[in-house]
Design a protein around this motif. Sequence first.
Motif, short mmCIF file in Angstrom:
data_model
loop_
_atom_site.label_atom_id
_atom_site.label_comp_id
_atom_site.label_asym_id
_atom_site.label_seq_id
_atom_site.Cartn_x
_atom_site.Cartn_y
_atom_site.Cartn_z
N ALA A 1 0.62 -1.02 0.31
CA ALA A 1 -0.05 0.10 -0.01
C ALA A 1 1.16 1.65 0.22
N ILE B 1 -7.17 2.44 -1.70
CA ILE B 1 -6.04 2.22 -1.82
C ILE B 1 -6.53 0.29 -0.80
N GLU B 2 -7.22 0.16 0.45
CA GLU B 2 -7.98 -1.30 0.39
C GLU B 2 -8.06 -2.10 -0.10
N VAL C 1 -4.98 -2.87 -2.90
CA VAL C 1 -4.58 -3.63 -2.44
C VAL C 1 -4.58 -5.15 -1.95
#
Lengths: 286, 267
Positions: free
Chosen positions: A109, A122-123, A126
């Motif tokens: 990340a 982002i989560e 990723v």
Amino acid sequence: MGAVIECKNVTYSYPLAKEPAIKDLSLEIERGKFYGVVGENGSGKTTFCALLRGFAPSFYKGELKGEVLVEGKKTTDYGGELSAKIGYVFQNPFTQISGVKDTVFEEVAYGLENFGIPAEEIERRVVEVMQMTDIEALAMKSPFDLSGGQMQRVALASVIVLEPDILIIDEPTSQLDPEGTESVFAIIKTLKEKQKTIILVEHKIDLIAEYADEVLVFKDGQVIAAGDKRKILSDMSLLEKGASLPQVAVLGSMLKERGLPLSEIPVTEKQAIEVIARALEERKKQ
Amino acid sequence: MRDLRLKDVSFSYPGGFLAVDHINMEIKAGDNVAIVGQNGAGKTTTVKMMNGLLRPTGGDVLIGDKNTKDYTTAQISRIVGYVFQNPDDQIFHATVESEVRFGPKTLKLSKEEEDKRVEEALALTGMDKFKDENPLNLPLSTRKFVTIAAVVAMGTEILIFDEPTAGQDMAGNKRLSEILKLLHAQGKTVITISHDMEFVAANFEKVIVMAKKKIVRTGTPREIFWDLETLEKAMLKQPYVSRVLGALHIDGDIISIEDAVEGILNR
Ligand SMILES: Nc1ncnc2c1ncn2[C@@H]1O[C@H](COP(=O)(O)OP(=O)(O)OP(=O)(O)O)[C@@H](O)[C@H]1O
Ligand SMILES: [Mg+2]
């Protein structure tokens, strides 16, 4: 379409080096194509990558003659924006790890955080990339407690998660098991389908033959052959110049020499099976 | 010359991660073996236990009739040499020559013997032409040969190479194959980890396959590369020529290009 990167009479010497590492190189990289960069060790492949990304000369210093243009602008005229345009995976996976993160998840990340992307996105990205590169099971491990191949997967994941338009990848499979190697090529194929431009340095020529569009063969700082992979990788004369060729191409040329009427020198496994089967049929008829 | 035996060996990293799970292995003195298998299978962990860098958390590692448990890592390293997967874990000196000389120096040999060992190791690996360079200025694939030279110069009876084929070009692989042949001819035991199936098919008599912390099969390259079930379990692939021959239904368990040519022409 058209050229996304252009080298015009590029000669580059590292500081203190007696000889230039790249000599009078001119070529164009077209958008959306997958280039396989091959050739013996020390022939200039990594330096070529560093030039396209602007690391040479900005980071490695040294002397650059000629121009490297990315989307029409000289690499030496760019500031930090080049890092968003071009993703770069270094040759040595052991040095790509940032060293500032405690888990593999955070490591992957890391780049996105620097781009100021919202946390949920982002989560999501990723997680998706960790699935693609088969490292989900390692998410909570320290990036330093990994096997060599696992580290290399993390290094690749941390760059593709950034979704740059251009990807320069220097030997991403050197530590990977055969299955992992195939899956990296499959990932690169999906990136290509998303119109990304890919420049990949790789010794595993059989996979380049399978997946790349174009091949650039380096020797002594110059490109000694460039073009469609079928044409380049069936040229047996390259073997004498230190380049390796696909196993099936070597097999095909040996069969041809022994009189089996192959219609062409195959470069991929599938093509080899077809061409040889046809030649055997042919021989039976005669 | 002694055999190397792993008896019911396990290893857990500090923190509790089990990396090797009850394995047994017997490598005869003078054997030339490859260890293959998926990433994270436990190959590196296993070989590090052979030279004492890691100590089994269960079971025993025996060299001849000696249990490595009773010896220090320094003592074991005079019998078993290990070339790290990452050369940079092993390189500490400012020139290639001093890197290679460091080990033999600790053996307190005569000056002539020390020089001879260093020169021979440099020549064998092709590193003589870089002997005054800083190893860190050399490409990764070349640094690997520096570390191989450093281990060869120790003159141990058992040598372990952890992924020497990674990132090598054709010339590098050829050189590796010559090094393996020479060490084998000298009667050394050589254990090589590699992901390069063509290289394994061409250079070893015996192959040990690891998957998921265990050994799943031991056999000749021919046996292993035509055991599709084992290959799948260990995330391995057949050499390209074998895949082509399989699709053409030409049998004979062929794993080399030369045999493939004959196999196809004689069909
Ligand atoms: N220092 C460490 N702490 C915790 N776990 C570790 C450590 N080093 C390795 N491991 C784990 O142990 C397992 C085996 O690792 P090992 O390095 O032996 O694999 P390998 O077979 O050599 O893989 P590769 O082909 O990728 O080199 C892996 O799951 C890895 O994540
Ligand atoms: Mg390993």
